[in-house]
Design an enzyme around this catalytic site. Sequence first.
Site, PDB file in Angstrom:
ATOM      1  CE1 TYR A 234     -28.463 -21.741   8.963  1.00 24.15           C
ATOM      2  CE2 TYR A 234     -29.997 -22.020   7.155  1.00 24.15           C
ATOM      3  CZ  TYR A 234     -28.933 -22.484   7.894  1.00 24.15           C
ATOM      4  OH  TYR A 234     -28.350 -23.681   7.572  1.00 24.15           O
TER       5      TYR A 234
ATOM      6  N   GLY B 265     -17.414 -24.585  -1.054  1.00 23.27           N
ATOM      7  CA  GLY B 265     -16.420 -24.254  -0.036  1.00 23.27           C
ATOM      8  C   GLY B 265     -16.620 -22.861   0.527  1.00 23.27           C
TER       9      GLY B 265
ATOM     10  CG  PHE C 238     -11.503 -20.534  -0.591  1.00 22.43           C
ATOM     11  CD1 PHE C 238     -11.062 -19.711   0.437  1.00 22.43           C
ATOM     12  CD2 PHE C 238     -10.560 -20.986  -1.507  1.00 22.43           C
ATOM     13  CE1 PHE C 238      -9.726 -19.354   0.553  1.00 22.43           C
ATOM     14  CE2 PHE C 238      -9.218 -20.639  -1.396  1.00 22.43           C
ATOM     15  CZ  PHE C 238      -8.807 -19.813  -0.363  1.00 22.43           C
TER      16      PHE C 238
END
Length: 328
Positions: A56, A206, A209
């Site tokens: 990351y 999600g 989302f």
Amino acid sequence: MNNKKLGQQGLEVSEQGLGCMGMSEFYGESDEGEAIRTIHRALELGVTLLDTADMYGPFTNEKLVGKAITDRRDQVVLATKFGNVRGEDGERLGIRGDAEYVREACDASLKRLGVDHIDLYYQHRVDPNTEIEETVGAMKELVDAGKVRYLGLSEAGPDTIRRAHEVHPISALQTEYSLWTRDPEQGILETTRELGIGFVAYSPLGRGFLTGAIKSPEDLDEGDFRRFNPRFKEEAFERNMELVRTVEAIADEHGAKPSQIAIAWVLSRGEDVVPIPGTKRVRYLEENVAASELTLGEDDLEKLDEAFPVGAAEGERYPSAGMQTVNL
């Protein structure tokens, strides 16, 4: 915040963790000050499990997390990962699980994090060119040396999990799991439960989302990696928004946020399941943590099961290259 046990080796964590990835990369612009405030607020609220990885940033997220916990290491269950190899310029260089790389990666992570041990060390992706026995054997050596306390795998398939667990007990498997990614219910969770391995659910929202806040792909920043995610493409977006409306309706009934319903659903999956919603802002962290106080009724769960059967979401969860590295 209640605690849960991951595995049978003594690892105990908060029932929600904090995914730190987006604080450094993938989800638009970063703000180090706000990210550190978010980590500190998480600890204040009883969140103990912080999740990062060497890739990351690359590498900058571990440094950020290390900086944030410098004076509060004893409050943290620190989890990081190795295996997705990247260059300093961000170039993706494949997957490695060979013993030499395991040792090198661990030492580099310890240095960036500024700690003398990692609480939970995951293989981020399975190396198809290295036997899992070699990889976990090297990870076991790290435990023996006191550099790592507990071992984990990420996105591994049932056979790999079993073989790894024979070399050294695996405490946690981390895999994407949410209302619109219920793939682990097809063999993965059965395997981890049989072996007594805890399950850490990443992306329980999600990738944002399920919050209902993203109304169009255009709402995402130009550099946001979700623009390349099949589920966020225009042709899949509207179909997936129909699923979110069920979450929004249940949220309205509870006077809650859609994100809280999504997290509460993952929490309802079992005492061995720990979601790690990611955020880089205090406001959203507090909303996520509040989901632990929300109990979904049987009627709610039935509605969600009906709306979100396995495979309900339109599109794969990663572009094709990414899908080739999961469940190996």
